[in-house]
Design a protein around this motif. Structure first.
Motif, PDB file in Angstrom:
ATOM      1  N   MET A   1       0.942  -1.177   0.032  1.00 50.76           N
ATOM      2  CA  MET A   1       0.069  -0.068   0.117  1.00 50.76           C
ATOM      3  C   MET A   1       0.932   1.285  -0.313  1.00 50.76           C
ATOM      4  SD  MET A   1      -3.114  -0.981   2.533  1.00 50.76           S
ATOM      5  CE  MET A   1      -2.272  -1.517   3.879  1.00 50.76           C
ATOM      6  N   ALA A   2       0.264   2.265  -0.423  1.00 51.50           N
ATOM      7  CA  ALA A   2       0.962   3.639  -0.675  1.00 51.50           C
ATOM      8  C   ALA A   2       0.154   4.761  -0.409  1.00 51.50           C
ATOM      9  CB  ALA A   2       1.696   3.689  -2.075  1.00 51.50           C
ATOM     10  N   VAL A   3       0.870   5.694   0.333  1.00 52.11           N
ATOM     11  CA  VAL A   3      -0.066   7.033   0.540  1.00 52.11           C
ATOM     12  C   VAL A   3       0.243   7.892  -0.671  1.00 52.11           C
ATOM     13  CG1 VAL A   3      -0.063   9.292   1.833  1.00 52.11           C
ATOM     14  CG2 VAL A   3       0.427   6.922   3.079  1.00 52.11           C
ATOM     15  N   LEU A   4      -0.793   8.264  -1.382  1.00 47.70           N
ATOM     16  CA  LEU A   4      -0.954   8.811  -2.630  1.00 47.70           C
ATOM     17  C   LEU A   4      -0.803  10.372  -2.402  1.00 47.70           C
ATOM     18  CD1 LEU A   4      -3.340   6.774  -4.333  1.00 47.70           C
ATOM     19  CD2 LEU A   4      -0.780   6.443  -4.486  1.00 47.70           C
ATOM     20  N   LYS A  29      -8.119  -3.202  -6.954  1.00 51.09           N
ATOM     21  CA  LYS A  29      -7.943  -3.544  -5.656  1.00 51.09           C
ATOM     22  C   LYS A  29      -6.914  -2.938  -4.792  1.00 51.09           C
ATOM     23  CE  LYS A  29      -9.952  -8.078  -5.811  1.00 51.09           C
ATOM     24  NZ  LYS A  29     -10.100  -9.333  -5.801  1.00 51.09           N
ATOM     25  N   GLN A  30      -5.766  -2.630  -5.593  1.00 52.17           N
ATOM     26  CA  GLN A  30      -4.668  -2.027  -5.019  1.00 52.17           C
ATOM     27  C   GLN A  30      -4.713  -0.465  -5.032  1.00 52.17           C
ATOM     28  OE1 GLN A  30      -1.488  -3.293  -4.051  1.00 52.17           O
ATOM     29  NE2 GLN A  30      -1.426  -1.148  -3.301  1.00 52.17           N
ATOM     30  N   LEU A  31      -5.535   0.076  -6.046  1.00 47.88           N
ATOM     31  CA  LEU A  31      -6.073   1.490  -5.706  1.00 47.88           C
ATOM     32  C   LEU A  31      -6.912   1.790  -4.723  1.00 47.88           C
ATOM     33  CD1 LEU A  31      -6.393   4.389  -6.956  1.00 47.88           C
ATOM     34  CD2 LEU A  31      -8.477   3.527  -8.121  1.00 47.88           C
ATOM     35  N   LEU A  35      -5.956   4.226  -1.433  1.00 48.15           N
ATOM     36  CA  LEU A  35      -6.905   5.292  -1.216  1.00 48.15           C
ATOM     37  C   LEU A  35      -7.324   5.161   0.489  1.00 48.15           C
ATOM     38  CD1 LEU A  35      -9.279   5.259  -4.185  1.00 48.15           C
ATOM     39  CD2 LEU A  35      -7.800   7.060  -3.595  1.00 48.15           C
ATOM     40  N   VAL A  36      -7.282   4.056   0.748  1.00 47.76           N
ATOM     41  CA  VAL A  36      -7.577   3.625   2.385  1.00 47.76           C
ATOM     42  C   VAL A  36      -6.722   4.386   3.179  1.00 47.76           C
ATOM     43  CG1 VAL A  36      -8.081   2.111   4.145  1.00 47.76           C
ATOM     44  CG2 VAL A  36      -9.501   1.827   1.879  1.00 47.76           C
ATOM     45  N   ARG A  69     -15.344   1.536   3.683  1.00 46.82           N
ATOM     46  CA  ARG A  69     -16.076   0.899   2.659  1.00 46.82           C
ATOM     47  C   ARG A  69     -15.501   1.544   1.206  1.00 46.82           C
ATOM     48  NH1 ARG A  69     -21.163  -1.625   4.238  1.00 46.82           N
ATOM     49  NH2 ARG A  69     -21.134  -1.584   6.451  1.00 46.82           N
ATOM     50  N   ALA A  70     -15.544   0.700   0.064  1.00 42.40           N
ATOM     51  CA  ALA A  70     -15.109   1.294  -1.039  1.00 42.40           C
ATOM     52  C   ALA A  70     -16.541   1.088  -1.652  1.00 42.40           C
ATOM     53  CB  ALA A  70     -14.194   0.227  -1.681  1.00 42.40           C
TER      54      ALA A  70
END
Length: 79
Positions: A1-4, A29-31, A35-36, A69-70
């Motif tokens: 995961m990454a902070v965008l 799923k990675q996006l 985002l979370v 929730r997505a």
């Protein structure tokens, strides 16, 4: 995961109409995971894909119970 990187008011990418998601792929799923992580890093309660420069109809909202929730291709309807 990454902070965008979150785009701010005035960024032209925020004015584009987001495209619908056609399938839930590993990239989507990675996006969602990114985002979370980005939402909680910004101490927010919601974030949309266009806010990180991705023109897709994906929204993440805090569920108020320590999770998120997505919403993919959400539709706003009048009641």
């Amino acid at each position: 995961m990454a902070v965008l990187t979150v785009r701010r008011y005035g960024d032209p990418k925020l004015r584009r109409k987001a495209e619908p998601v056609s399938a839930i792929t590993p990239e989507i799923k990675q996006l969602i995971a990114d985002l979370v992580e980005t939402m909680y890093h910004q101490v927010g309660i919601g974030i949309a894909a266009p806010q990180v420069g991705v023109s897709l109809r994906v929204i993440i909202v805090d569920d108020g119970e320590g999770g998120a929730r997505a919403l993919v291709n959400p539709v706003v309807t009048a009641q």
